[in-house]
Design an enzyme around this catalytic site. Structure first.
Site, PDB file in Angstrom:
ATOM      1  N   SER A  39       0.815  -1.209   0.000  1.00 57.38           N
ATOM      2  CA  SER A  39       0.000   0.000   0.000  1.00 57.38           C
ATOM      3  C   SER A  39       0.856   1.270   0.000  1.00 57.38           C
ATOM      4  O   SER A  39       1.918   1.320   0.581  1.00 57.38           O
ATOM      5  CB  SER A  39      -0.874  -0.039   1.243  1.00 57.38           C
ATOM      6  N   LYS A  80       1.223   4.722 -12.668  1.00 55.09           N
ATOM      7  CA  LYS A  80       2.071   5.886 -12.445  1.00 55.09           C
ATOM      8  C   LYS A  80       1.216   7.139 -12.593  1.00 55.09           C
ATOM      9  O   LYS A  80       0.096   7.070 -13.114  1.00 55.09           O
ATOM     10  CB  LYS A  80       3.185   5.955 -13.491  1.00 55.09           C
TER      11      LYS A  80
END
Lengths: 425, 154
Positions: free
Chosen positions: B72, B109
């Site tokens: 995470s 991204k």
């Protein structure tokens, strides 16, 4: 009748579907195998260059696959079907009328557009489909369906066209026909191609220059229609809705050889149920059911046997229960012990629309009950997936089920099989 | 979507066919299904139920889902096991999260444009941003439009 047809054709469709979710396969040779991983049914361009032929049996290419010179996939029709849907729906945004011609081809009505640059529009379509779905396509535009096929084929082949070719000028059409070999013309099979070459007709252009009477004499009305189409006279309309099928066949090779009646029945019952579902989907019923069984014709050690039996049912039906019942009777009539069976199949014919069934005065089947049951079953199948609820004759163990050792995940239709994306790289 | 000017002549051409929503047309269920008795005052005000998939998916033909793997990251608010809803029809624009394909794997991204140059920023400061150049075999696969995850138990 439209004045202009577009034909959109997905390049190496099955291989392209696999590549969308695994781009490492780009530029690498990819093949897709038939049901049961038996033989090659689709090849990427790189696989064609390796000399792999359509229909090559898997054992012939196994070595290449094991050494990673070639990437083989079991056919994943769930994935291909969903990707095909996406391509077709994207295309239908560009024109009010489309005809989905096959899983990877679609005709578009491009007539009646006012003030539009066709070239630019064709590019726009090609770009959008590839951007949205990830599937590369070729696009041909011409005044008739057969010419659109010619344009599409050249669009694919010629580096200059780069995937899009619009044929509207007579001079361009003539050039294109000249560049098209007669055996590459839509609908010309190998026998006609041989025959035509013997009469010095080597290209599509030679064909259009032949006289219509000569064509009529030697190639029936279908040949005449093709002749007209290639000369720019449109005779094939856009079929916007696929006509209900006149016969439905479900047949598969077994995952392994079967010899007991119960095993062959299990498989055959499942094929009967598949036919029934296809009938219900097109809102028809069938009167005749044919079952066939066969041993493996390629196995020299096995004793060979092939037989089929057709039963005329009292009332045309689309119920799993009834079709399985009659398929079982047919199988009982032709099944012989002590053979290694490789394949069975169920064919339904004499198909009529649901609302035109001739009922039988002595009919004892509660058809309304059957219909309601089938509706519930179809609903459950749609909700919970295939084979969750079925007629018991189809069996639970399914030892005959197909091999598909190299199947990719159903990336787009199953929440448990989504592609993986990594956070950190 | 279309830069080419298209004005179909035929009038029926203006009907938009969207098969996706044709195959499940929802009919509102009338609140008062007993013909005798007092009609419900809400009957005239019935609306369709909210269809979450319509809300999450603007363009069904170009929308795909992927499952997230990796530890995470607070910055990106994307966790292991989340589902990303990805739309391929959207153009990557400054600041949008994108899925791209790098070194044989899909990865998330942030797309950044700085002085005309395109970069891919990781959400984790331990990793360097990558400049997207012409010769790179790097393609943006699609733009992330939703991140779906279950609430974390605290």
């Amino acid at each position: 009748m439209t004045t202009l047809f577009g034909l959109c054709d997905c390049n190496n469709f099955y291989a392209s579907c696999e590549r969308v979710f695994d781009p490492t396969l780009n530029g690498k040779p990819v093949v897709v195998l038939s049901n049961n991983d038996g033989c090659v049914i689709a090849r990427s361009n790189e696989a064609k260059s390796l000399g792999i032929q359509m229909g090559d049996p898997f054992f012939k290419i196994r070595n290449l696959v094991e050494h990673k010179h070639l990437y083989a996939f079991s056919s994943n029709y769930v994935l291909y079907g969903d990707m095909s849907d996406r391509v077709m729906q994207t295309l239908s945004l560009f024109t009010p009328n489309v005809e989905v011609y096959s899983i990877d081809e679609c005709f578009l009505d491009l007539g009646d557009f006012y003030d539009v640059d066709l070239h630019q529009y064709a590019w726009e379509i090609k770009r959008t489909v590839t951007q949205w779905t990830g599937i590369p396509v070729s696009f041909g535009v011409a005044p008739t369906k057969a010419l659109a096929k010619v344009a599409n084929k050249l669009a694919k082949k010629s580096a200059k066209a780069n995937g899009v070719l619009v044929l509207t000028e007579p001079y361009h059409i003539e050039k294109a026909l000249q560049a098209t070999k007669i055996e590459d013309v839509w609908g010309v099979g190998s026998q006609y191609a041989r025959f035509l070459k013997n009469h010095n007709i080597d290209t599509a252009l030679d064909f259009t220059n032949a006289s219509e009477n000569w064509i009529r004499k030697h190639m029936t009305v279908v040949g005449v229609r093709l002749h007209k189409e290639l000369r720019g006279e449109s005779c094939l309309e856009l079929d916007e809705v696929a006509p209900p099928k006149k016969g439905i066949c479900t047949s598969r090779s077994f995952g392994k050889k079967l010899t007991t009646f119960d095993d062959v029945l299990e498989a055959t019952a499942s094929y009967a149920a598949k036919c029934a579902r296809k009938l219900r989907n097109q809102k028809s019923c069938a009167r005749l059911v044919t079952v066939f069984v066969q041993t493996n014709p390629f196995s020299e050690n096995d004793r060979q046997y092939y037989n089929s039996k057709t039963i005329c049912m009292p009332v045309a039906t689309s119920s799993d229960i009834e079709l399985i019942h009659y398929a079982t009777l047919a199988l009982q009539a032709i099944f012989k012990p002590n053979y290694w069976y490789k394949k069975s199949g169920v064919i339904v014919t004499e198909i009529v629309p649901e609302h035109q069934i001739q009922f039988d005065l002595l009919d004892t089947v509660d058809r309304e009950k059957h219909n309601n049951l089938m509706k519930v079953m179809d609903g459950l199948t749609d909700r919970f997936g295939r084979s969750k609820v079925q007629v018991a004759a189809q069996g639970i163990s399914k030892s005959w089920i197909l091999k598909s050792d190299y199947k990719s995940p159903c990336y787009t239709t199953r929440i448990t099989e989504l592609p993986i994306v990594y956070i950190q790289k | 979507m279309c830069n080419a000017k298209v004005i179909p002549i035929s009038s029926y051409a203006l009907e938009l066919f969207d098969f996706d929503f044709l195959d499940h047309v929802k009919l509102p269920l009338y609140a008062s299904y007993v013909s005798a008795g007092f009609p419900s005052p809400a009957d005239d005000y019935l609306e369709d139920k909210i269809d979450l998939s319509k809300y999450l998916v603007q363009n069904p033909t170009s929308t795909f889902m992927m499952r997230v793997k990796g530890s995470s990251m607070q910055d990106a608010k994307i966790n292991d096991g989340d589902i990303l809803v990805i739309d391929r029809s959207l153009k990557a624009a400054d600041g949008l999260p994108v899925v791209c394909f790098l070194d044989g794997e899909f990865t998330v991204k942030t797309f950044k444009k700085v002085e005309g140059r395109a970069y891919l920023y990781p959400a984790n400061p331990a990793y360097k941003p990558i400049e997207v150049t012409e010769e790179m075999d790097m393609r943006v696969w699609g733009v992330v439009v939703w991140v779906l995850h279950k609430p974390v138990k605290l």
